[in-house]
Each structure stands twice: as structure tokens, then as C-alpha cells.
Design a protein around this motif. Structure first.
Motif, PDB file in Angstrom:
ATOM      1  N   MET A 231      55.262  29.927   3.659  1.00 62.28           N
ATOM      2  CA  MET A 231      56.467  29.620   2.935  1.00 62.28           C
ATOM      3  C   MET A 231      57.546  30.661   3.171  1.00 62.28           C
ATOM      4  O   MET A 231      58.645  30.496   2.678  1.00 62.28           O
ATOM      5  CB  MET A 231      56.164  29.526   1.447  1.00 62.28           C
TER       6      MET A 231
ATOM      7  N   GLU B  98      56.755  25.651  -5.781  1.00 57.12           N
ATOM      8  CA  GLU B  98      55.529  25.660  -6.586  1.00 57.12           C
ATOM      9  C   GLU B  98      55.620  24.701  -7.769  1.00 57.12           C
ATOM     10  O   GLU B  98      54.610  24.139  -8.195  1.00 57.12           O
ATOM     11  CB  GLU B  98      55.197  27.091  -6.999  1.00 57.12           C
TER      12      GLU B  98
ATOM     13  N   ILE C  15      51.352  24.230   4.104  1.00 54.70           N
ATOM     14  CA  ILE C  15      52.418  25.229   4.095  1.00 54.70           C
ATOM     15  C   ILE C  15      52.791  25.498   5.543  1.00 54.70           C
ATOM     16  O   ILE C  15      52.019  26.092   6.298  1.00 54.70           O
ATOM     17  CB  ILE C  15      51.981  26.524   3.388  1.00 54.70           C
TER      18      ILE C  15
ATOM     19  N   ALA D 226      53.515  29.677   7.110  1.00 54.58           N
ATOM     20  CA  ALA D 226      53.006  30.318   5.891  1.00 54.58           C
ATOM     21  C   ALA D 226      53.304  31.806   5.818  1.00 54.58           C
ATOM     22  O   ALA D 226      53.426  32.359   4.721  1.00 54.58           O
ATOM     23  CB  ALA D 226      51.492  30.084   5.774  1.00 54.58           C
TER      24      ALA D 226
ATOM     25  N   ASP E  78      52.712  34.234   2.684  1.00 53.44           N
ATOM     26  CA  ASP E  78      52.633  33.502   1.427  1.00 53.44           C
ATOM     27  C   ASP E  78      51.253  33.708   0.799  1.00 53.44           C
ATOM     28  O   ASP E  78      50.245  33.798   1.501  1.00 53.44           O
ATOM     29  CB  ASP E  78      52.857  32.015   1.678  1.00 53.44           C
TER      30      ASP E  78
ATOM     31  N   GLU F 290      47.321  26.448   5.704  1.00 55.58           N
ATOM     32  CA  GLU F 290      48.371  27.388   6.092  1.00 55.58           C
ATOM     33  C   GLU F 290      48.593  27.282   7.595  1.00 55.58           C
ATOM     34  O   GLU F 290      47.703  27.611   8.390  1.00 55.58           O
ATOM     35  CB  GLU F 290      47.972  28.819   5.739  1.00 55.58           C
TER      36      GLU F 290
ATOM     37  N   VAL G 155      55.263  21.936   2.442  1.00 55.65           N
ATOM     38  CA  VAL G 155      56.261  22.927   2.036  1.00 55.65           C
ATOM     39  C   VAL G 155      56.710  23.673   3.286  1.00 55.65           C
ATOM     40  O   VAL G 155      55.886  24.234   4.015  1.00 55.65           O
ATOM     41  CB  VAL G 155      55.689  23.898   0.987  1.00 55.65           C
TER      42      VAL G 155
END
Length: 290
Positions: free
Chosen positions: A1, A82, A98, A101, A104, A119, A174
Motif C-alpha cells: 500500500m 482499511e 495489496i 505492498a 505495509d 501482498e 488496494v
């Protein structure tokens, strides 16, 4: 993220085979925010540890080069993501992807039993992250899968499938601090993969609007930051105007798109919506494909 680099770092001042300074800086911003007085935009109790610093030493960490005026936007992005994850889980989603990532830590403090966290990042970044997790004593739960992929050249579906991702089950993707570093073609491939599931899919993505009007001061600050990231081997490549991004997402079958600017997003959570925080005309979109 975080804004981890998604190809090998070969720019000035960056060792090949290492993850980006941006990834570390953003993690340090999350760590430093824990020491802020008053209400928090976001809380990451593992950020300091994964950065290799004690809570009381975060402010002195020299790796955090990102100007303070950008911190509220960086932090509120994680809050939006989140919150969206929590809502998706409540609706029955059990897969989180993600993209980019970096450092994160959601997967290691995941409060949702049964949520599988994938991830995805460049192999070099993931190797660096695993070293940091081991050094910090942060355990990797069985619910986390590391998916090694270069978004510019690798097939995301193949990479995820090899780690057990189920294309027939609902998922939320995300994608924070990623789009600007990718080519437009690679970005649209990521969106198309998420939209192509044989199930409900959600996408939370941040991006920057090149057409937005900003003050001369903010344009100058933005130009300075962009020069610095380019010098580190992480040049920004892709921008969207909001209507343009909406068209691309709608063509793929996404609807119910909620897209907000930096001030609008901060205001949504009851924080100062001062336009000064919007150095790069940042926006965050949450799209759903049912």
C-alpha cells in the motif's frame, strides 16, 4: 500500500536490488503519526518496528525525506483503504490483494479471521521486507501470501494463482502509491484483472490529476519532489483526470465509483481540509464491480 518501486531500483543513490527510499519514508510517516497529539488519521502499531527504529527515535530517522505537507494525504489514504477493507469483509469478501505492498503492515495486524492477504510487489522489495520483518520479530501469519511480480512485465493472474488466489471468489484490491510509478498500459492491465474476476470485485486506488489548478508555490514544491523521486530511479509516469479514470473503470464494468480529492477526503474524517495539503492534486477512488 506504500509507494514502493515496482521495478529494480537503479537510479542515483539507490542500490540495485533494494527497495525504494519512498517505501521506507512512507512507513516512517505512519510510525511518526503514532506520536502525534490529538486524533489520528490512521494508526499503525508495527510501522516503527518494520522501519527498524524505536517509537521514540522516529523523528530523528533521516530516511524520511517526504515534506510534512504531504503527510496528511499519505496517512488518510491508508484510512480510506482499511475502512473499505472492513466494509468488504462485512459483506463477505475473504481475499485482499495489496498491489505494491512495500512495507505495509496490514497483513500482520489483520483483525479479520478468514481474510487472506496477498501482498504483491517486486521480488527485490519483498526480499528486503522479509529481512525487516525478521529483524523486527514480526511474525508472518499463514493468512499472508507474498506474490512476487513486476507489474510492467509479469502476468498478475499467474502470479496470484500460484499463491492460491481464487478468481471465482470475491476480492478487494488496494492500490496505493502505485499508479504514478507505472506505465499507463500496466496500470490498465491491473484494473482489467480486478474487473475480470468471476465474482464481486472492489478496487481502492489513488492517483493524481494533471489538469487540476494549483498555486505556483505548490507547483514548485511538487516539481521538486518529482525531481527527487526521479533521481532515485522512481519517476512518475501516469496521471488521470477524474472523468478519464471513471471512463476507464466503467468500461471495465466498475460502477458505484466514489472519487474524492485530498481536501474532501480529509474533511470526510473530520480533519483540516486545507488545500495546501494537495500538492499533487491527489485523489482516491473506490470502485465496485458486482
Amino acid at each position: 500500500m506504500v509507494g514502493a518501486n515496482l521495478t529494480r531500483c537503479e537510479g542515483d543513490g539507490v542500490e540495485q536490488g533494494r527497495a525504494s527510499r519512498t517505501a521506507l519514508s512512507i512507513a516512517l510517516i505512519r510510525a511518526a503519526h503514532r506520536g502525534d497529539s490529538g486524533a489520528r488519521l490512521f494508526d499503525d502499531p508495527l510501522a516503527a518496528a518494520i522501519c527498524g527504529v524505536a517509537d521514540g527515535e522516529v523523528a530523528a530517522a533521516q530516511e524520511n525525506w517526504i515534506p510534512d505537507v504531504l503527510h496528511p494525504w499519505i496517512l488518510v489514504r491508508f484510512r480510506v483503504a482499511e475502512d473499505a477493507i472492513g466494509a468488504a469483509v462485512a459483506a463477505g469478501v475473504r481475499q485482499l490483494v495489496i498491489l505494491g505492498a512495500g512495507l505495509d503492515t496490514f497483513g500482520y495486524r489483520n483483525p479479520y479471521p478468514g481474510l487472506r492477504v496477498f501482498e504483491v510487489d517486486h521480488p527485490d522489495t519483498q526480499a528486503w521486507k522479509r529481512e525487516r520483518l525478521r529483524a523486527a520479530g514480526i511474525g508472518v501469519p499463514e493468512s499472508v501470501a507474498f506474490v512476487a511480480a513486476d507489474f510492467e512485465g509479469d502476468d498478475l493472474g499467474d502470479a496470484l494463482g500460484a499463491e492460491g488466489f481464487d478468481r471465482t471468489a470475491p476480492a478487494i484490491f488496494v492500490c496505493l502509491g502505485v499508479v504514478m510509478y507505472l506505465s499507463r498500459a500496466a496500470t490498465l492491465r491491473l484494473f482489467a484483472f480486478a474487473a475480470g474476476l468471476d465474482a464481486h470485485a472492489e478496487l481502492v486506488v489513488d492517483y493524481n490529476d494533471p489538469a487540476a489548478t494549483r498555486s505556483a508555490e505548490r507547483r514548485a514544491m511538487g516539481a521538486d519532489v518529482l525531481t527527487r523521486v526521479a533521481d532515485q530511479g522512481e519517476p512518475w509516469q501516469t496521471f488521470f483526470a477524474p472523468a478519464e479514470l471513471a471512463r476507464e473503470l466503467e468500461k471495465l464494468g466498475f460502477d458505484g465509483i466514489v472519487d474524492t480529492s485530498v481536501p474532501e477526503t480529509l474533511s470526510r474524517y473530520g480533519f483540516d481540509p486545507d488545500p495546501k495539503y494537495d500538492v499533487f492534486a491527489g485523489r482516491i477512488a473506490h470502485a465496485v464491480r458486482r
